[in-house]
Design an enzyme around this catalytic site. Structure first.
Site, mmCIF file in Angstrom:
data_model
loop_
_atom_site.group_PDB
_atom_site.id
_atom_site.type_symbol
_atom_site.label_atom_id
_atom_site.label_comp_id
_atom_site.label_asym_id
_atom_site.label_seq_id
_atom_site.Cartn_x
_atom_site.Cartn_y
_atom_site.Cartn_z
ATOM 1 N N TYR A 17 -7.855 1.754 8.323
ATOM 2 C CA TYR A 17 -7.130 2.409 9.404
ATOM 3 C C TYR A 17 -7.623 3.825 9.697
ATOM 4 O O TYR A 17 -7.180 4.449 10.660
ATOM 5 C CB TYR A 17 -5.636 2.494 9.055
ATOM 6 N N HIS A 22 -3.941 5.544 15.905
ATOM 7 C CA HIS A 22 -2.624 5.741 15.296
ATOM 8 C C HIS A 22 -2.663 6.794 14.182
ATOM 9 O O HIS A 22 -1.624 7.276 13.768
ATOM 10 C CB HIS A 22 -2.145 4.405 14.724
ATOM 11 N N ASN A 66 5.327 2.279 9.910
ATOM 12 C CA ASN A 66 6.688 1.818 10.204
ATOM 13 C C ASN A 66 7.717 2.240 9.168
ATOM 14 O O ASN A 66 8.917 2.112 9.413
ATOM 15 C CB ASN A 66 6.707 0.297 10.365
ATOM 16 N N ASP A 91 0.596 10.386 17.215
ATOM 17 C CA ASP A 91 -0.051 9.894 18.423
ATOM 18 C C ASP A 91 1.012 9.591 19.476
ATOM 19 O O ASP A 91 2.144 9.264 19.150
ATOM 20 C CB ASP A 91 -0.865 8.636 18.113
ATOM 21 N N ASN A 112 7.159 3.554 16.181
ATOM 22 C CA ASN A 112 7.855 3.059 14.997
ATOM 23 C C ASN A 112 7.942 4.079 13.870
ATOM 24 O O ASN A 112 8.899 4.084 13.104
ATOM 25 C CB ASN A 112 7.213 1.760 14.508
#
Length: 189
Positions: A17, A22, A66, A91, A112
């Protein structure tokens, strides 16, 4: 206005990631930690990577986006950090790449990470540093979009936005949010 005591950069942990849109909150806190010469180190009690400079804490939750509120609530409650002393960097799909908005409170815009922080803190009154990443144009494409690396020209805009945030850091650190807003909200994109 009081100075921030907790800066939270939102993102997802792990190399899969690291370059995703994000993770722009992680990118900012990485840069700030370097500037402050305060390495972010794993801290199990706070479910994230943490750095401390005097009364200021930097946090990158390692709970995945999340569940970011778990880490934020753990650190904020342990050190009795008030909501208005917390700044969450994240973001924002509703802003074009390179745009910056600083505000206190408000909704979560479907983000989230913000949703979980609001739920775990029981308030939305913390500060947000919103870094625009743009929108894919179709709602069904949002998840795929935020979990992909930005195009080269977008990355340049995002890097520029982070640089502008770092230039405004002295104002943020002093709790002069109005002056920081004037500096950050200038149209440069």
């Amino acid at each position: 206005m009081s100075s921030p005591r907790l800066i939270v950069g939102l993102g997802n942990p792990g190399s899969d990631y690291a370059d995703n849109r994000h993770n722009v909150g992680f990118w900012f806190t990485d840069q700030l930690a370097r500037r402050l010469q305060a390495p972010l180190l794993p801290q199990g009690k706070f479910l994230g990577r943490v750095a401390r400079v005097g009364e200021l804490w930097l946090l990158q939750p390692m709970t995945y986006m999340n569940l970011s509120g778990q880490a934020v609530a753990a650190l904020a409650r342990f050190y009795k950090i008030a909501d208005h002393e917390t700044l969450v960097v994240h973001d924002d799909l509703d802003l074009p790449p390179g745009s910056i908005r600083l505000k206190q409170g408000g909704g979560n815009g479907g983000h989230n990470g913000l949703k979980d922080i609001q739920a775990r803190l029981g308030t939305a009154d913390f500060w947000r540093l919103r870094l625009g990443i743009g929108h894919p144009g179709e709602r069904a494409e949002v998840v795929n979009y935020v979990l992909k690396a930005p195009r080269r020209e977008e990355q340049e805009l995002l890097d520029g936005a982070i640089d502008r945030c770092l230039l405004a850091w002295p104002l943020l650190a002093a709790g002069d949010y109005a002056a920081a807003q004037r500096q950050l909200h200038l149209k440069t994109v």
